[in-house]
Structures are given as structure tokens and as C-alpha cells.
Design a protein around this motif. Structure first.
Motif, PDB file in Angstrom:
ATOM      1  N   ASP A  10       0.837  -1.211   0.000  1.00  0.00           N
ATOM      2  CA  ASP A  10       0.000   0.000   0.000  1.00  0.00           C
ATOM      3  C   ASP A  10       0.867   1.254   0.000  1.00  0.00           C
ATOM      4  O   ASP A  10       0.579   2.239  -0.693  1.00  0.00           O
ATOM      5  CB  ASP A  10      -0.920   0.016   1.223  1.00  0.00           C
ATOM      6  N   ARG A  11       1.940   1.228   0.785  1.00  0.00           N
ATOM      7  CA  ARG A  11       2.837   2.384   0.840  1.00  0.00           C
ATOM      8  C   ARG A  11       3.488   2.622  -0.517  1.00  0.00           C
ATOM      9  O   ARG A  11       3.665   3.767  -0.952  1.00  0.00           O
ATOM     10  CB  ARG A  11       3.907   2.167   1.910  1.00  0.00           C
ATOM     11  N   ALA A  12       3.854   1.525  -1.187  1.00  0.00           N
ATOM     12  CA  ALA A  12       4.470   1.644  -2.507  1.00  0.00           C
ATOM     13  C   ALA A  12       3.492   2.249  -3.506  1.00  0.00           C
ATOM     14  O   ALA A  12       3.845   3.140  -4.291  1.00  0.00           O
ATOM     15  CB  ALA A  12       4.949   0.271  -2.981  1.00  0.00           C
ATOM     16  N   VAL A  13       2.245   1.780  -3.461  1.00  0.00           N
ATOM     17  CA  VAL A  13       1.221   2.296  -4.380  1.00  0.00           C
ATOM     18  C   VAL A  13       0.950   3.769  -4.093  1.00  0.00           C
ATOM     19  O   VAL A  13       0.814   4.589  -5.008  1.00  0.00           O
ATOM     20  CB  VAL A  13      -0.079   1.472  -4.259  1.00  0.00           C
ATOM     21  N   GLU A  14       0.868   4.127  -2.800  1.00  0.00           N
ATOM     22  CA  GLU A  14       0.632   5.518  -2.425  1.00  0.00           C
ATOM     23  C   GLU A  14       1.750   6.429  -2.929  1.00  0.00           C
ATOM     24  O   GLU A  14       1.521   7.596  -3.231  1.00  0.00           O
ATOM     25  CB  GLU A  14       0.517   5.645  -0.907  1.00  0.00           C
ATOM     26  N   ALA A  15       2.958   5.882  -3.023  1.00  0.00           N
ATOM     27  CA  ALA A  15       4.101   6.664  -3.492  1.00  0.00           C
ATOM     28  C   ALA A  15       4.136   6.774  -5.013  1.00  0.00           C
ATOM     29  O   ALA A  15       4.987   7.474  -5.567  1.00  0.00           O
ATOM     30  CB  ALA A  15       5.403   6.038  -2.990  1.00  0.00           C
ATOM     31  N   GLY A  16       3.217   6.064  -5.691  1.00  0.00           N
ATOM     32  CA  GLY A  16       3.162   6.139  -7.146  1.00  0.00           C
ATOM     33  C   GLY A  16       3.926   5.048  -7.855  1.00  0.00           C
ATOM     34  O   GLY A  16       4.234   5.167  -9.046  1.00  0.00           O
ATOM     35  N   LEU A  17       4.239   3.963  -7.147  1.00  0.00           N
ATOM     36  CA  LEU A  17       4.954   2.851  -7.750  1.00  0.00           C
ATOM     37  C   LEU A  17       3.972   1.787  -8.231  1.00  0.00           C
ATOM     38  O   LEU A  17       2.839   1.718  -7.773  1.00  0.00           O
ATOM     39  CB  LEU A  17       5.929   2.233  -6.741  1.00  0.00           C
ATOM     40  N   HIS A  18       4.417   0.970  -9.159  1.00  0.00           N
ATOM     41  CA  HIS A  18       3.609  -0.137  -9.676  1.00  0.00           C
ATOM     42  C   HIS A  18       4.029  -1.409  -8.946  1.00  0.00           C
ATOM     43  O   HIS A  18       5.185  -1.815  -9.030  1.00  0.00           O
ATOM     44  CB  HIS A  18       3.848  -0.289 -11.184  1.00  0.00           C
ATOM     45  N   VAL A  19       3.126  -2.028  -8.201  1.00  0.00           N
ATOM     46  CA  VAL A  19       3.429  -3.276  -7.505  1.00  0.00           C
ATOM     47  C   VAL A  19       3.175  -4.435  -8.454  1.00  0.00           C
ATOM     48  O   VAL A  19       2.040  -4.665  -8.884  1.00  0.00           O
ATOM     49  CB  VAL A  19       2.586  -3.425  -6.226  1.00  0.00           C
ATOM     50  N   ALA A  20       4.225  -5.150  -8.801  1.00  0.00           N
ATOM     51  CA  ALA A  20       4.137  -6.273  -9.742  1.00  0.00           C
ATOM     52  C   ALA A  20       4.057  -7.586  -8.978  1.00  0.00           C
ATOM     53  O   ALA A  20       4.685  -7.746  -7.923  1.00  0.00           O
ATOM     54  CB  ALA A  20       5.337  -6.278 -10.681  1.00  0.00           C
ATOM     55  N   THR A  21       3.298  -8.527  -9.490  1.00  0.00           N
ATOM     56  CA  THR A  21       3.158  -9.833  -8.835  1.00  0.00           C
ATOM     57  C   THR A  21       4.202 -10.830  -9.316  1.00  0.00           C
ATOM     58  O   THR A  21       4.304 -11.924  -8.766  1.00  0.00           O
ATOM     59  CB  THR A  21       1.757 -10.408  -9.092  1.00  0.00           C
ATOM     60  N   SER A  22       4.979 -10.456 -10.325  1.00  0.00           N
ATOM     61  CA  SER A  22       6.024 -11.340 -10.841  1.00  0.00           C
ATOM     62  C   SER A  22       7.196 -10.496 -11.331  1.00  0.00           C
ATOM     63  O   SER A  22       7.091  -9.263 -11.426  1.00  0.00           O
ATOM     64  CB  SER A  22       5.482 -12.206 -11.985  1.00  0.00           C
ATOM     65  N   VAL A  23       8.304 -11.157 -11.626  1.00  0.00           N
ATOM     66  CA  VAL A  23       9.496 -10.468 -12.121  1.00  0.00           C
ATOM     67  C   VAL A  23       9.640 -10.722 -13.617  1.00  0.00           C
ATOM     68  O   VAL A  23       9.550 -11.863 -14.075  1.00  0.00           O
ATOM     69  CB  VAL A  23      10.759 -10.958 -11.384  1.00  0.00           C
ATOM     70  N   SER A  24       9.844  -9.643 -14.368  1.00  0.00           N
ATOM     71  CA  SER A  24      10.073  -9.745 -15.806  1.00  0.00           C
ATOM     72  C   SER A  24      11.216  -8.801 -16.175  1.00  0.00           C
ATOM     73  O   SER A  24      11.799  -8.146 -15.307  1.00  0.00           O
ATOM     74  CB  SER A  24       8.812  -9.360 -16.584  1.00  0.00           C
ATOM     75  N   ARG A  25      11.521  -8.711 -17.461  1.00  0.00           N
ATOM     76  CA  ARG A  25      12.577  -7.800 -17.906  1.00  0.00           C
ATOM     77  C   ARG A  25      12.206  -6.344 -17.685  1.00  0.00           C
ATOM     78  O   ARG A  25      13.062  -5.461 -17.730  1.00  0.00           O
ATOM     79  CB  ARG A  25      12.880  -8.049 -19.385  1.00  0.00           C
ATOM     80  N   LEU A  26      10.910  -6.078 -17.444  1.00  0.00           N
ATOM     81  CA  LEU A  26      10.451  -4.711 -17.215  1.00  0.00           C
ATOM     82  C   LEU A  26      10.476  -4.320 -15.736  1.00  0.00           C
ATOM     83  O   LEU A  26      10.232  -3.168 -15.393  1.00  0.00           O
ATOM     84  CB  LEU A  26       9.023  -4.546 -17.740  1.00  0.00           C
ATOM     85  N   THR A  27      10.761  -5.282 -14.849  1.00  0.00           N
ATOM     86  CA  THR A  27      10.760  -5.005 -13.414  1.00  0.00           C
ATOM     87  C   THR A  27      11.899  -4.059 -13.052  1.00  0.00           C
ATOM     88  O   THR A  27      13.050  -4.291 -13.423  1.00  0.00           O
ATOM     89  CB  THR A  27      10.888  -6.307 -12.603  1.00  0.00           C
ATOM     90  N   SER A  28      11.573  -2.995 -12.329  1.00  0.00           N
ATOM     91  CA  SER A  28      12.580  -1.999 -11.949  1.00  0.00           C
ATOM     92  C   SER A  28      13.392  -2.420 -10.737  1.00  0.00           C
ATOM     93  O   SER A  28      14.560  -2.041 -10.596  1.00  0.00           O
ATOM     94  CB  SER A  28      11.889  -0.663 -11.646  1.00  0.00           C
ATOM     95  N   LEU A  29      12.766  -3.210  -9.846  1.00  0.00           N
ATOM     96  CA  LEU A  29      13.405  -3.514  -8.566  1.00  0.00           C
ATOM     97  C   LEU A  29      12.724  -4.695  -7.902  1.00  0.00           C
ATOM     98  O   LEU A  29      11.506  -4.834  -7.975  1.00  0.00           O
ATOM     99  CB  LEU A  29      13.286  -2.284  -7.660  1.00  0.00           C
TER     100      LEU A  29
END
Length: 335
Positions: A267-286
Motif C-alpha cells: 500500500d505504501r508503494a502504491v501511495e508513493a506512485g509505484l507499480h506493484v508487480a506480482t512477478s518479475v520480468s525484464r520490465l521489473t525496476s526492482l
């Protein structure tokens, strides 16, 4: 007496409600299971949320004090403070027979329970109540779940943020009208059981950023159902770069157990404007994980894709200053 007090007094107090509360705040050396408490405060409240008394103490953590820039307690200040076993009995007296109330209660309860376990005892607390959960039950119109937002909603003035005594005072003052509103509207309090602690880690060395040990109890699965969230409104700016700020729109994935409740952290990540991903792909930032050496599918993929990996403590610090999409000035997301 306010209109809310008049309305509540005119109504019989719910018999199912607890007979007393202990509003608690602890400051710690960090977020991991082997981190320690450096200060603690308790406001004891009666059945209606009226303050009975308050108590505060410093605690010598017998280690590096951690984020001094947050709690302000240096090694010099804490050197002469009592050890936790020295204050355990008095702390327990403050908690005895009361519901533990805290903002993100799972964190405060976990830190307290671990300190008692290290001291060879157990906290006399059977139930806890999270004021974040209560604000959701009451559908309070808050912009986020920070303590400062809850305080502002009820007109409570913070004087020293991240000072255990003042945070506990602020929470006690915000909890009272919340409790009265719940009683008036017949809202069931979101009470949770405080289960006995059966294990903890007491590693003497401070974990390095990016290399904290896992928080997972032995034999416990880390599987959890996915939670559908609204789409992130910001484009993905790419991968996180070490030493720089997070940027709104970055895709962040989590793996393994966390000290802060996972959904709250997301929730904190979403509130900060980040995209919470359920898996890791080549597009994952972190990827955020407290066990980077584990062989989970996410960590294995992160290694193969070269995705940056940091631990929960480092991520929590980065959340405090997230750069707006397309901007240069960090956007503070402090609790």
C-alpha cells in the motif's frame, strides 16, 4: 464536551468492547527480526479511551542504534539507558489486561514480543488493535494511512514525529474519537489475537543493506494470494539505479516474508506512485527481498534479468523520497 462525546455518552457503551487499552509506540534499530527497541512509550486508556497515565523509557539495544536520522537516538544517548530485561516488568505492568493499540500494530507487537522472548519471557498481551485497520472500518476520508494524516483528521498536533512518547500521545488522542465513532455506529473493533512467539533471530552483527536475513519462520510457506490493484497512472521509467531515488511508475516486486505486513508495505508503494508487480520480468525496476540468496522464482528471474535487488529496510528508506514522474523534486511519503 464535543457533539461526538454527547452522542456516545447518550448511548450505552458496547459490552463487547475491551475494558482497557495500552496505546504503544516503539522506535527501533531497524525492521528485521534481529533488530532491537531503542525507546518505548505506553499511554494507558480506560474503556472509553480516556487517558489514565503514560510511561516512556529509553532502551539500550546493545548494538548500533540504526537510523539515528529518524529517531534521533545516538549510541552516546543510549549507552546509559536500561537494557530491555531491566524494564520488562514495568512494561508488562502497562500492558497487562489491556488491548495493545498501535499504528501498524503488527510491527510494534512483533518487536515487543521478540524482546520478551530474548529476555526469556512473554508479553502479557492477548489482543491487539491496529489504528490503520480501524480507520478503514470507519471509512475515514484519509489521503493515506500515515499517522500524521490520522492525526490531522482529528485535529491532533504532532510535536516530535518519531519520538515514541509523542507518537503514542498523538495516537492516543486520535484513537479516542475513533473508538467513540465505532461505539456510536456499532462498528466491530478489528481485534486480532497476539499469538505466542516461538522463534526469533538474535544475530549480533548488523545486517548489511541488501543482505538482511529472511524473516520467514522455519517451515512456514511464503505463498499468499495475489491482490488486484488499480493500474499505476505513471509510465515505467526503467530500472532503479543504486544510490538514486525511486521514481514514480517504477515496477516493484516483493519476494519472501517482510517485517512490515506485506499488504501495508505494498500500500505504501502504491501511495508513493509505484507499480506493484506480482512477478518479475525484464520490465521489473526492482525486487525487494530480505533473502536475496533464496531460490524463489522471483529471485532466480531477477538474477537472470539483472534486476536490482535490495532489502526491506533499504526500500523503506527509499519510499521516504520518491521522485515524481517527470520531475526532479522528491515526493515525501514518510509515515
Amino acid at each position: 464536551m464535543t457533539m461526538l462525546d454527547d452522542q456516545t455518552t447518550a448511548t450505552m457503551w458496547p459490552a463487547a468492547y475491551p475494558q482497557g487499552y495500552a496505546v504503544v509506540d516503539v522506535e527501533t534499530t531497524g525492521l528485521a527480526r534481529d533488530d532491537r527497541i531503542v525507546s518505548a512509550a505506553v499511554y494507558r486508556l480506560d474503556v472509553r479511551g480516556e487517558v489514565e497515565d503514560h510511561w516512556y523509557t529509553l532502551v539500550n539495544p546493545e548494538r548500533d542504534p540504526g537510523p539515528v536520522w529518524i529517531h534521533g537516538l545516538t549510541s552516546d544517548v543510549l549507552e546509559s539507558a536500561p537494557l530491555f530485561p531491566d524494564i520488562a516488568a514495568e512494561f508488562a505492568e502497562r500492558l497487562e489486561g489491556r488491548v495493545l493499540v498501535a499504528h501498524n500494530a503488527i510491527f510494534d507487537w512483533s518487536m515487543i514480543a521478540r524482546e520478551y522472548a530474548r529476555a526469556g519471557g512473554a508479553a502479557p498481551t492477548r489482543q491487539r488493535l491496529c489504528t490503520i485497520a480501524l480507520s478503514k472500518e470507519l471509512a475515514l476520508p484519509l489521503p493515506n494511512h500515515k499517522l500524521e494524516s490520522l492525526a490531522a483528521h482529528f485535529g491532533v498536533v504532532q510535536q516530535r514525529a518519531h519520538h515514541a512518547l509523542d507518537d503514542a500521545r498523538v495516537l492516543a488522542e486520535a484513537f479516542r474519537p475513533s473508538l467513540h465513532a465505532a461505539a456510536r455506529d456499532g462498528v466491530r473493533l478489528p481485534l486480532l489475537e497476539c499469538l505466542p512467539l516461538t522463534e526469533w533471530s538474535d544475530t549480533p552483527a548488523r545486517p548489511r543493506i541488501g543482505h538482511q536475513s529472511s524473516y520467514r519462520p522455519a517451515g512456514q510457506s511464503t505463498w499468499r494470494p495475489s491482490r488486484k490493484r488499480p493500474s499505476c497512472p505513471y509510465p515505467n521509467p526503467g530500472r532503479y539505479e543504486t544510490g538514486k531515488s525511486l521514481v514514480q511508475g517504477m515496477r516493484v516486486a516483493f519476494s519472501g516474508d517482510t517485517s512490515v505486513d506485506r499488504e501495508l508495505l505494498e500500500d505504501r508503494a502504491v501511495e508513493a506512485g509505484l507499480h506493484v508487480a506480482t512477478s518479475v520480468s525484464r520490465l521489473t525496476s526492482l525486487l525487494v527481498t530480505n533473502d536475496p540468496e533464496s531460490s524463489t522464482s522471483k529471485t532466480v528471474k531477477a538474477v537472470s534479468y539483472g534486476t536490482p535487488v535490495i532489502d526491506e529496510a533499504a526500500f523503506t528508506q527509499l519510499l521516504r523520497d520518491v521522485t515524481p514522474a517527470g520531475g526532479d523534486a522528491p515526493a515525501s511519503t514518510e509515515r
